[in-house]
Design a protein around this motif. Structure first.
Motif, PDB file in Angstrom:
ATOM      1  N   UNK A 234      -9.892   3.137  -2.228  1.00 34.90           N
ATOM      2  CA  UNK A 234      -9.436   4.158  -2.995  1.00 34.90           C
ATOM      3  C   UNK A 234      -9.657   3.976  -4.376  1.00 34.90           C
ATOM      4  N   UNK A 235     -10.797   4.378  -5.208  1.00 33.49           N
ATOM      5  CA  UNK A 235     -11.198   4.195  -6.479  1.00 33.49           C
ATOM      6  C   UNK A 235     -10.157   4.715  -7.469  1.00 33.49           C
ATOM      7  N   UNK A 236      -9.576   5.814  -7.162  1.00 36.91           N
ATOM      8  CA  UNK A 236      -8.705   6.523  -8.017  1.00 36.91           C
ATOM      9  C   UNK A 236      -7.364   5.700  -8.241  1.00 36.91           C
ATOM     10  N   UNK A 237      -7.101   5.177  -7.249  1.00 37.71           N
ATOM     11  CA  UNK A 237      -5.789   4.015  -6.879  1.00 37.71           C
ATOM     12  C   UNK A 237      -6.273   2.894  -7.836  1.00 37.71           C
ATOM     13  N   UNK A 238      -7.415   2.369  -7.804  1.00 38.75           N
ATOM     14  CA  UNK A 238      -7.539   1.057  -8.424  1.00 38.75           C
ATOM     15  C   UNK A 238      -7.513   1.488 -10.147  1.00 38.75           C
ATOM     16  N   UNK A 239      -8.269   2.719 -10.398  1.00 40.40           N
ATOM     17  CA  UNK A 239      -8.031   3.059 -11.710  1.00 40.40           C
ATOM     18  C   UNK A 239      -6.714   3.039 -12.269  1.00 40.40           C
TER      19      UNK A 239
ATOM     20  N   UNK B 165      -0.025 -14.169  -1.663  1.00 40.09           N
ATOM     21  CA  UNK B 165       1.091 -13.979  -0.985  1.00 40.09           C
ATOM     22  C   UNK B 165       0.997 -12.572  -0.286  1.00 40.09           C
ATOM     23  N   UNK B 166       0.905 -12.754   0.964  1.00 42.35           N
ATOM     24  CA  UNK B 166       0.543 -11.514   1.865  1.00 42.35           C
ATOM     25  C   UNK B 166       1.731 -10.851   2.199  1.00 42.35           C
ATOM     26  N   UNK B 167       3.183 -11.442   1.898  1.00 45.42           N
ATOM     27  CA  UNK B 167       4.163 -10.734   2.305  1.00 45.42           C
ATOM     28  C   UNK B 167       4.449  -9.617   1.257  1.00 45.42           C
ATOM     29  N   UNK B 168       4.835  -8.431   1.661  1.00 46.43           N
ATOM     30  CA  UNK B 168       4.957  -7.241   0.823  1.00 46.43           C
ATOM     31  C   UNK B 168       6.046  -7.146   0.253  1.00 46.43           C
ATOM     32  N   UNK B 169       7.316  -7.880   0.380  1.00 44.89           N
ATOM     33  CA  UNK B 169       8.537  -7.793  -0.160  1.00 44.89           C
ATOM     34  C   UNK B 169       8.364  -8.145  -1.532  1.00 44.89           C
ATOM     35  N   UNK B 170       9.031  -7.702  -2.390  1.00 46.54           N
ATOM     36  CA  UNK B 170       8.937  -8.314  -3.925  1.00 46.54           C
ATOM     37  C   UNK B 170       9.637  -9.511  -4.034  1.00 46.54           C
ATOM     38  N   UNK B 171       8.844 -10.390  -4.459  1.00 46.23           N
ATOM     39  CA  UNK B 171       9.204 -11.529  -4.712  1.00 46.23           C
ATOM     40  C   UNK B 171       9.337 -12.033  -6.060  1.00 46.23           C
ATOM     41  N   UNK B 172      10.231 -12.979  -6.583  1.00 48.03           N
ATOM     42  CA  UNK B 172      10.356 -13.450  -7.891  1.00 48.03           C
ATOM     43  C   UNK B 172       9.405 -14.370  -8.151  1.00 48.03           C
ATOM     44  N   UNK B 173       8.220 -14.088  -8.693  1.00 47.80           N
ATOM     45  CA  UNK B 173       7.273 -15.098  -8.950  1.00 47.80           C
ATOM     46  C   UNK B 173       7.570 -16.321  -9.732  1.00 47.80           C
TER      47      UNK B 173
ATOM     48  N   UNK C 112       0.670  -1.126   0.013  1.00 47.31           N
ATOM     49  CA  UNK C 112       0.128   0.155   0.086  1.00 47.31           C
ATOM     50  C   UNK C 112       0.733   1.364   0.040  1.00 47.31           C
ATOM     51  N   UNK C 113       2.254   1.157   0.452  1.00 49.95           N
ATOM     52  CA  UNK C 113       2.992   2.227   0.201  1.00 49.95           C
ATOM     53  C   UNK C 113       3.181   2.769  -0.976  1.00 49.95           C
ATOM     54  N   UNK C 114       3.500   1.829  -1.966  1.00 52.20           N
ATOM     55  CA  UNK C 114       3.597   2.107  -3.585  1.00 52.20           C
ATOM     56  C   UNK C 114       3.104   1.001  -4.071  1.00 52.20           C
ATOM     57  N   UNK C 115       1.652   1.117  -4.344  1.00 55.57           N
ATOM     58  CA  UNK C 115       1.071  -0.002  -5.061  1.00 55.57           C
ATOM     59  C   UNK C 115       1.286   0.060  -6.704  1.00 55.57           C
ATOM     60  N   UNK C 116       1.378   1.311  -7.091  1.00 54.39           N
ATOM     61  CA  UNK C 116       1.708   1.361  -8.674  1.00 54.39           C
ATOM     62  C   UNK C 116       3.032   0.755  -8.956  1.00 54.39           C
ATOM     63  N   UNK C 117       4.201   0.819  -8.105  1.00 52.88           N
ATOM     64  CA  UNK C 117       5.287   0.363  -8.405  1.00 52.88           C
ATOM     65  C   UNK C 117       5.198  -0.971  -8.262  1.00 52.88           C
ATOM     66  N   UNK C 118       4.697  -1.729  -7.524  1.00 56.42           N
ATOM     67  CA  UNK C 118       4.394  -2.980  -7.078  1.00 56.42           C
ATOM     68  C   UNK C 118       3.695  -3.609  -8.218  1.00 56.42           C
TER      69      UNK C 118
ATOM     70  N   UNK D 218      -5.053  -5.851  -4.496  1.00 54.39           N
ATOM     71  CA  UNK D 218      -5.115  -4.639  -3.951  1.00 54.39           C
ATOM     72  C   UNK D 218      -6.114  -4.628  -2.679  1.00 54.39           C
ATOM     73  N   UNK D 219      -5.317  -4.869  -1.555  1.00 58.90           N
ATOM     74  CA  UNK D 219      -6.036  -4.933  -0.362  1.00 58.90           C
ATOM     75  C   UNK D 219      -6.009  -3.885   0.511  1.00 58.90           C
ATOM     76  N   UNK D 220      -6.866  -2.982   0.197  1.00 55.52           N
ATOM     77  CA  UNK D 220      -6.906  -1.631   0.934  1.00 55.52           C
ATOM     78  C   UNK D 220      -7.560  -1.694   2.313  1.00 55.52           C
ATOM     79  N   UNK D 221      -6.677  -2.384   3.243  1.00 57.59           N
ATOM     80  CA  UNK D 221      -6.832  -2.525   4.624  1.00 57.59           C
ATOM     81  C   UNK D 221      -7.147  -1.361   5.594  1.00 57.59           C
ATOM     82  N   UNK D 222      -6.817  -0.250   5.118  1.00 53.94           N
ATOM     83  CA  UNK D 222      -7.094   1.154   5.822  1.00 53.94           C
ATOM     84  C   UNK D 222      -8.414   1.478   5.511  1.00 53.94           C
ATOM     85  N   UNK D 223      -8.822   1.162   4.210  1.00 55.64           N
ATOM     86  CA  UNK D 223     -10.485   1.608   4.199  1.00 55.64           C
ATOM     87  C   UNK D 223     -11.164   0.846   5.043  1.00 55.64           C
ATOM     88  N   UNK D 224     -10.895  -0.143   5.484  1.00 58.95           N
ATOM     89  CA  UNK D 224     -11.711  -1.105   6.424  1.00 58.95           C
ATOM     90  C   UNK D 224     -11.685  -0.729   7.886  1.00 58.95           C
TER      91      UNK D 224
END
Length: 421
Positions: free
Chosen positions: A46-51, A188-196, A13-19, A33-39
Motif C-alpha cells: 500500500x504505497x499511499x499508506x507508506x506515504x 516486536x511482532x506483537x501488535x499491542x501498544x508497548x511502552x518502548x 495494520x488495522x490502524x497503522x497511522x495511529x500506531x 510496516x509489514x503489509x502481510x495482506x499484500x503478500x
C-alpha cells in the motif's frame, strides 16, 4: 553498525497511522510496516499508506510485503520508506538482492529469512549478504526450538547487522533474547501498544546499550528556587509554539528522563504529575535544554491533544498588550499558502483560479508550470529583480497546485532535500 541495540515495533495494520504516531513519540528507534495482506493477496504494498506514515514520523520506516521487483522497491522508497525488506521475492529470485543493492544501496535493503521454512538458513544468509543485503531479519514464529543457536551461527558468518523477532510483550524476555543472540536489533511482532521506554530501561539494566535519554548535567548542578524547584518552559518541537510552563523537582526530572514523557511537580497538590495521565494529552520529550544560568529548563515536546487544562492548545492565549507588526514567518509561508490551495481542492470556491486549475486537470497545470518557467528565464535577463521576484512567486504557486493535485506535501520535498545534504 549502530553502537546500540535498536527496538523496532511492527505497526498494527488495522490502524497503522495511529500506531506510527505513538511509536514515533514513545521511544522506538525504527518502525516496521509489514503489509502481510499484500503478500497473501498477491498485490503491491500500500504505497499511499507508506506515504501517510512517512509524513507523521521522524524515525526510519521499514516496509515489507508485496515487494517483488525493482519497481516495487523504488515506489516504496520514493513514498518515504527508509528501507525495504524482501522475503518471498528474494527466495524466488536471488538476483533481485543484487539489483536492489546496486541501484539503491545495501543500507536500504533487509532480507528476511523465515526459519520455519528455510532448510539451510546459514548458507542462505551468507549468500544474500554476498549479493548485497545490508541487514538480515530472522523470523521464527515461536516454532523453531533451536532459534537462538541458529541466530548465533548466522552472526558468526555474516558481517552485517541481524534483526531478531519476538512476539513477547515482556521486557525481561525481550532482553533475554537480545543477550543470548547478541543481535543488533529486535523486531516486536506483537501488535499491542508497548511502552518502548520501559523495554529499553530493562535492556539498560541488563547492560544492553540502547538509545535512551541521558542528562548531560546532573540535577544537583541546577539552580533551584526557594522551594527546591526549577521552572520548565514547554514548546512544540515542530512549530516552536510556547505551550505552557510548569515546575520540576529532582524526582520529576529523573522520571521525565526515564519515561520520555514530561513529568512535573504540582505545587498545589505537592506531588508528581505526569502530563496527560488522566486526560491522555501526553507530552513526549524531544529535547531538554537549560539556560546559561542553569535556573530554567526548555522542553521541546510532541504534544498529544492540547496543553492547557482549559482546552486551549496553549496556556498563553490571553493578550495583555499588543502593537501592530508584521508577523509573517518566512519559514511557514509555503505551508500556509499550500494549506489554502489544499482547502480549495477539498472545498471548491466559485470563481477561484485555483479551482479553475483543478477542474481543467493535470495537463493545464503542467502547461502553466512550463509557461512560468519560461517567464522566469526571460525575467532573469532583466537587471530589475522585481520582475523575477514576481515570476518566481507565480511559478511556486503553480508548483504547489501540482503538488496538491499529485498528493504531495512540503514535508515530502523538505525531507528529500534534507537527505541530500
Amino acid at each position: 553498525m549502530e553502537d546500540y541495540t535498536k527496538v523496532i515495533p511492527c505497526l498494527d495494520l488495522q490502524n497503522p497511522l495511529e500506531a506510527a504516531k505513538f511509536y514515533n513519540d514513545s521511544g522506538a528507534d525504527e518502525i516496521a510496516y509489514f503489509d502481510s495482506k499484500a503478500t497473501k493477496e498477491g498485490r503491491e504494498t500500500n504505497i499511499e499508506m507508506i506515504r501517510e506514515i512517512a509524513r507523521v514520523v521522524d524515525i526510519p520506516l521499514l516496509v515489507c510485503g508485496g515487494i517483488k521487483k525493482l519497481e516495487d522497491v523504488k515506489k516504496a522508497l520514493y513514498a518515504g520508506a527508509s528501507k525495504v525488506c524482501i522475503n518471498s521475492a528474494a527466495v524466488a529470485n536471488k538476483e533481485i538482492v543484487r539489483e536492489i543493492s546496486e541501484r539503491f544501496g545495501s543500507d536500504r535493503l533487509i532480507v528476511a529469512i523465515d526459519l520455519t521454512v528455510m532448510e539451510e538458513p546459514i548458507e542462505w544468509a551468507k549468500e544474500v549478504v554476498r549479493l548485497g543485503a545490508g541487514e538480515i531479519l530472522l523470523i521464527h514464529n515461536n516454532q523453531v526450538p533451536n532459534y537462538i543457536e541458529i541466530v548465533k551461527e548466522i552472526k558468526k558468518v555474516i558481517p552485517v547487522p541481524v534483526i531478531v523477532s519476538s512476539y513477547s510483550t515482556e521486557p525481561a524476555e525481550l532482553a533475554d533474547m537480545v543477550l543470548k543472540t547478541e543481535a543488533e536489533s529486535i523486531s516486536l511482532y506483537n501488535l499491542d501498544k508497548m511502552d518502548i521506554m520501559e523495554i529499553k530501561q530493562k535492556f539498560a539494566e541488563e547492560h544492553i546499550e540502547v538509545n535512551t535519554f541521558q542528562s548531560e548535567i546532573p540535577f544537583e548542578e541546577f539552580q533551584l528556587n526557594e522551594e527546591g524547584l526549577i521552572p520548565c518552559i514547554v514548546q512544540d518541537y515542530k512549530t516552536a509554539e510556547v505551550l505552557m510552563m510548569a515546575y520540576m523537582n529532582q524526582e520529576s526530572y529523573e522520571e521525565t528522563i526515564r519515561s520520555g514523557r514530561m513529568t512535573y511537580y504540582s505545587r498545589s497538590r505537592e506531588k508528581l504529575w505526569k502530563k496527560g495521565e488522566t486526560s491522555g494529552n501526553f507530552q513526549y520529550v524531544k529535547s531538554l535544554t537549560i539556560d546559561c544560568d542553569k535556573d530554567t529548563l526548555l522542553a521541546k515536546v510532541s504534544q498529544v491533544g492540547v496543553a492547557c487544562h482549559t482546552g486551549s492548545r496553549s496556556c498563553f492565549f490571553t493578550n495583555l498588550v499588543q502593537k501592530e507588526y508584521d508577523d509573517t514567518n518566512p519559514l511557514t509561508v509555503f505551508e500556509d499558502v499550500f494549506h489554502v490551495i489544499q482547502e480549495r481542492k477539498e472545498h471548491p470556491k466559485e470563481g477561484s483560479y485555483t479551482n479553475y486549475l483543478f477542474e481543467k486537470g493535470i495537463d493545464k497545470i503542467l502547461k502553466k508550470i512550463g509557461e512560468e518557467c519560461t517567464e522566469i528565464v526571460i525575467a532573469a535577463k532583466n537587471p530589475d529583480t522585481e520582475e523575477i521576484k514576481y515570476e518566481i512567486s507565480d511559478f511556486l504557486y503553480h508548483l504547489m497546485v501540482l503538488m496538491a493535485e499529485r498528493g504531495l506535501e512540503w514535508k515530502d520535498i523538505t525531507k528529500e532535500l534534507a537527505e541530500r545534504r
